[in-house]
Scaffold this motif. Structure first.
Motif, PDB file in Angstrom:
ATOM      1  N   SER A 146       0.835  -1.198   0.000  1.00  0.00           N
ATOM      2  CA  SER A 146       0.000   0.000   0.000  1.00  0.00           C
ATOM      3  C   SER A 146       0.865   1.241   0.000  1.00  0.00           C
ATOM      4  O   SER A 146       2.004   1.227   0.489  1.00  0.00           O
ATOM      5  N   ILE A 147       0.317   2.324  -0.562  1.00  0.00           N
ATOM      6  CA  ILE A 147       0.888   3.657  -0.366  1.00  0.00           C
ATOM      7  C   ILE A 147       0.044   4.294   0.734  1.00  0.00           C
ATOM      8  O   ILE A 147      -1.185   4.376   0.610  1.00  0.00           O
ATOM      9  N   VAL A 148       0.705   4.710   1.805  1.00  0.00           N
ATOM     10  CA  VAL A 148       0.019   5.177   3.007  1.00  0.00           C
ATOM     11  C   VAL A 148       0.452   6.599   3.307  1.00  0.00           C
ATOM     12  O   VAL A 148       1.634   6.940   3.174  1.00  0.00           O
ATOM     13  N   ASP A 149      -0.500   7.454   3.706  1.00  0.00           N
ATOM     14  CA  ASP A 149      -0.133   8.838   4.020  1.00  0.00           C
ATOM     15  C   ASP A 149       0.418   8.934   5.437  1.00  0.00           C
ATOM     16  O   ASP A 149       0.475   7.937   6.180  1.00  0.00           O
ATOM     17  N   ILE A 150       0.826  10.123   5.826  1.00  0.00           N
ATOM     18  CA  ILE A 150       1.519  10.324   7.099  1.00  0.00           C
ATOM     19  C   ILE A 150       0.622  10.036   8.299  1.00  0.00           C
ATOM     20  O   ILE A 150       1.088   9.752   9.396  1.00  0.00           O
ATOM     21  N   ARG A 151      -0.710  10.035   8.078  1.00  0.00           N
ATOM     22  CA  ARG A 151      -1.664   9.721   9.144  1.00  0.00           C
ATOM     23  C   ARG A 151      -2.026   8.236   9.174  1.00  0.00           C
ATOM     24  O   ARG A 151      -2.847   7.813   9.983  1.00  0.00           O
ATOM     25  N   GLY A 152      -1.435   7.453   8.271  1.00  0.00           N
ATOM     26  CA  GLY A 152      -1.704   6.026   8.249  1.00  0.00           C
ATOM     27  C   GLY A 152      -2.853   5.611   7.355  1.00  0.00           C
ATOM     28  O   GLY A 152      -3.233   4.438   7.321  1.00  0.00           O
ATOM     29  N   ASN A 153      -3.414   6.561   6.599  1.00  0.00           N
ATOM     30  CA  ASN A 153      -4.512   6.243   5.687  1.00  0.00           C
ATOM     31  C   ASN A 153      -3.974   5.647   4.390  1.00  0.00           C
ATOM     32  O   ASN A 153      -3.036   6.195   3.791  1.00  0.00           O
ATOM     33  N   VAL A 154      -4.568   4.548   3.943  1.00  0.00           N
ATOM     34  CA  VAL A 154      -4.180   3.938   2.670  1.00  0.00           C
ATOM     35  C   VAL A 154      -4.751   4.770   1.530  1.00  0.00           C
ATOM     36  O   VAL A 154      -5.955   5.003   1.467  1.00  0.00           O
ATOM     37  N   ILE A 155      -3.891   5.244   0.632  1.00  0.00           N
ATOM     38  CA  ILE A 155      -4.368   6.042  -0.502  1.00  0.00           C
ATOM     39  C   ILE A 155      -4.354   5.244  -1.804  1.00  0.00           C
ATOM     40  O   ILE A 155      -5.021   5.597  -2.766  1.00  0.00           O
ATOM     41  N   ALA A 156      -3.610   4.124  -1.809  1.00  0.00           N
ATOM     42  CA  ALA A 156      -3.616   3.219  -2.962  1.00  0.00           C
ATOM     43  C   ALA A 156      -3.157   1.848  -2.497  1.00  0.00           C
ATOM     44  O   ALA A 156      -2.257   1.740  -1.659  1.00  0.00           O
ATOM     45  N   GLN A 157      -3.795   0.809  -3.046  1.00  0.00           N
ATOM     46  CA  GLN A 157      -3.506  -0.569  -2.649  1.00  0.00           C
ATOM     47  C   GLN A 157      -3.205  -1.410  -3.879  1.00  0.00           C
ATOM     48  O   GLN A 157      -3.983  -1.426  -4.836  1.00  0.00           O
ATOM     49  N   VAL A 158      -2.063  -2.101  -3.854  1.00  0.00           N
ATOM     50  CA  VAL A 158      -1.691  -3.016  -4.932  1.00  0.00           C
ATOM     51  C   VAL A 158      -2.095  -4.426  -4.523  1.00  0.00           C
ATOM     52  O   VAL A 158      -1.786  -4.867  -3.405  1.00  0.00           O
ATOM     53  N   GLY A 159      -2.787  -5.132  -5.408  1.00  0.00           N
ATOM     54  CA  GLY A 159      -3.214  -6.494  -5.098  1.00  0.00           C
ATOM     55  C   GLY A 159      -3.405  -7.301  -6.368  1.00  0.00           C
ATOM     56  O   GLY A 159      -3.329  -6.777  -7.482  1.00  0.00           O
ATOM     57  N   VAL A 160      -3.657  -8.603  -6.193  1.00  0.00           N
ATOM     58  CA  VAL A 160      -3.848  -9.508  -7.318  1.00  0.00           C
ATOM     59  C   VAL A 160      -5.207 -10.169  -7.191  1.00  0.00           C
ATOM     60  O   VAL A 160      -5.601 -10.594  -6.099  1.00  0.00           O
ATOM     61  N   ASN A 161      -5.929 -10.227  -8.284  1.00  0.00           N
ATOM     62  CA  ASN A 161      -7.168 -10.991  -8.340  1.00  0.00           C
ATOM     63  C   ASN A 161      -6.799 -12.466  -8.220  1.00  0.00           C
ATOM     64  O   ASN A 161      -6.084 -13.003  -9.056  1.00  0.00           O
ATOM     65  N   LYS A 162      -7.260 -13.124  -7.164  1.00  0.00           N
ATOM     66  CA  LYS A 162      -6.845 -14.503  -6.882  1.00  0.00           C
ATOM     67  C   LYS A 162      -7.210 -15.459  -8.010  1.00  0.00           C
ATOM     68  O   LYS A 162      -6.464 -16.384  -8.325  1.00  0.00           O
ATOM     69  N   GLU A 163      -8.355 -15.247  -8.641  1.00  0.00           N
ATOM     70  CA  GLU A 163      -8.761 -16.127  -9.746  1.00  0.00           C
ATOM     71  C   GLU A 163      -7.816 -15.977 -10.934  1.00  0.00           C
ATOM     72  O   GLU A 163      -7.416 -16.955 -11.553  1.00  0.00           O
ATOM     73  N   VAL A 164      -7.436 -14.719 -11.214  1.00  0.00           N
ATOM     74  CA  VAL A 164      -6.497 -14.473 -12.316  1.00  0.00           C
ATOM     75  C   VAL A 164      -5.134 -15.068 -11.992  1.00  0.00           C
ATOM     76  O   VAL A 164      -4.482 -15.676 -12.837  1.00  0.00           O
ATOM     77  N   GLU A 165      -4.709 -14.925 -10.723  1.00  0.00           N
ATOM     78  CA  GLU A 165      -3.403 -15.443 -10.314  1.00  0.00           C
ATOM     79  C   GLU A 165      -3.333 -16.962 -10.497  1.00  0.00           C
ATOM     80  O   GLU A 165      -2.335 -17.500 -10.977  1.00  0.00           O
ATOM     81  N   LYS A 166      -4.406 -17.669 -10.121  1.00  0.00           N
ATOM     82  CA  LYS A 166      -4.433 -19.127 -10.284  1.00  0.00           C
ATOM     83  C   LYS A 166      -4.398 -19.507 -11.759  1.00  0.00           C
ATOM     84  O   LYS A 166      -3.734 -20.443 -12.168  1.00  0.00           O
ATOM     85  N   LEU A 167      -5.120 -18.747 -12.555  1.00  0.00           N
ATOM     86  CA  LEU A 167      -5.211 -19.041 -13.987  1.00  0.00           C
ATOM     87  C   LEU A 167      -3.882 -18.781 -14.698  1.00  0.00           C
ATOM     88  O   LEU A 167      -3.415 -19.582 -15.503  1.00  0.00           O
ATOM     89  N   MET A 168      -3.286 -17.647 -14.383  1.00  0.00           N
ATOM     90  CA  MET A 168      -2.084 -17.217 -15.103  1.00  0.00           C
ATOM     91  C   MET A 168      -0.787 -17.739 -14.476  1.00  0.00           C
ATOM     92  O   MET A 168       0.233 -17.836 -15.143  1.00  0.00           O
ATOM     93  N   GLU A 169      -0.842 -18.051 -13.156  1.00  0.00           N
ATOM     94  CA  GLU A 169       0.365 -18.399 -12.405  1.00  0.00           C
ATOM     95  C   GLU A 169       1.455 -17.354 -12.641  1.00  0.00           C
ATOM     96  O   GLU A 169       2.615 -17.665 -12.898  1.00  0.00           O
TER      97      GLU A 169
END
Length: 204
Positions: A146-169
């Motif tokens: 995550s990119i987090v601001d100085i107050r600890g708020n998440v402003i952007a989150q990087v993640g993977v779609n689990k179904e896509v990850e299983k399919l594509m490996e």
């Protein structure tokens, strides 16, 4: 909800935005990655890796039409070799080609740095804050950070779609959730640097 245009208010949405990232092979235009809307049909951004310019540690973020929005490069030389940080700088580009410094990112250059986090400062600096505005939490190569601001708020989150990850490996496809009001240009400028730091698609 307040807008935070680091580079351009045109890329600040009033609602949460989910964007998809697809890596390009190194043989295609020097590598890099493409950012699309949630349907995968419309290209929002494109990041050119250093191979296209023949210059290491030199990245360009473009809009969907191919116009350059942001230049990111690493400050090198003897000063950096002696520093505990490697420093990246992001410059906005206008239609005349002039550059304006908009953010700096510090990558730890030593295992002795306390709290080995990657931190980002918005430019010009404000005198009242702690010397940084955002930090990276989590581990980008795992597509879980995550990119987090100085107050600890998440402003952007990087993640993977689990179904896509299983399919594509593969982690060549992943999602980035950008919170309302945040400048998506800034977010993907930071992600371009993370991609380079960890030796992925933008790295030569």
């Amino acid at each position: 909800m307040s807008m935070m245009p680091v580079i351009s208010k045109l890329y600040c949405s009033s609602s949460q935005t989910v964007l998809g990232v697809r890596r390009r092979p190194h043989v295609v235009n020097g590598g890099g990655f493409v950012v699309t809307d949630c349907t995968g049909q419309r290209v929002v951004f494109r990041v050119d890796g250093c191979g296209i310019h023949g210059t290491k540690e030199h990245l360009i973020l473009r809009d969907g039409e191919g116009d350059a929005l942001l230049l990111v490069r690493r400050k090198g030389g003897m000063f950096e070799a002696l520093s505990i940080y490697k420093k990246w700088k992001g410059y906005s580009l206008n239609y005349e080609g002039s550059q304006t410094l908009v953010f700096s990112l510090k990558e730890p250059n030593s295992c002795f740095v306390k709290n080995n986090g990657i931190r980002i400062s918005i430019e010009p600096r404000a005198a009242s804050n702690k010397g940084w505005d955002f930090e990276i939490r989590g581990y980008f190569p795992d597509r879980n950070c995550s990119i987090v601001d100085i107050r600890g708020n998440v402003i952007a989150q990087v993640g993977v779609n689990k179904e896509v990850e299983k399919l594509m490996e593969s982690k060549d496809l992943y999602n980035v959730v950008v919170k309302p009001g945040m400048d998506q240009t800034f977010v993907f400028g930071v992600i371009a640097v993370l991609d380079y730091i960890y030796g992925e698609s933008t790295n030569c």
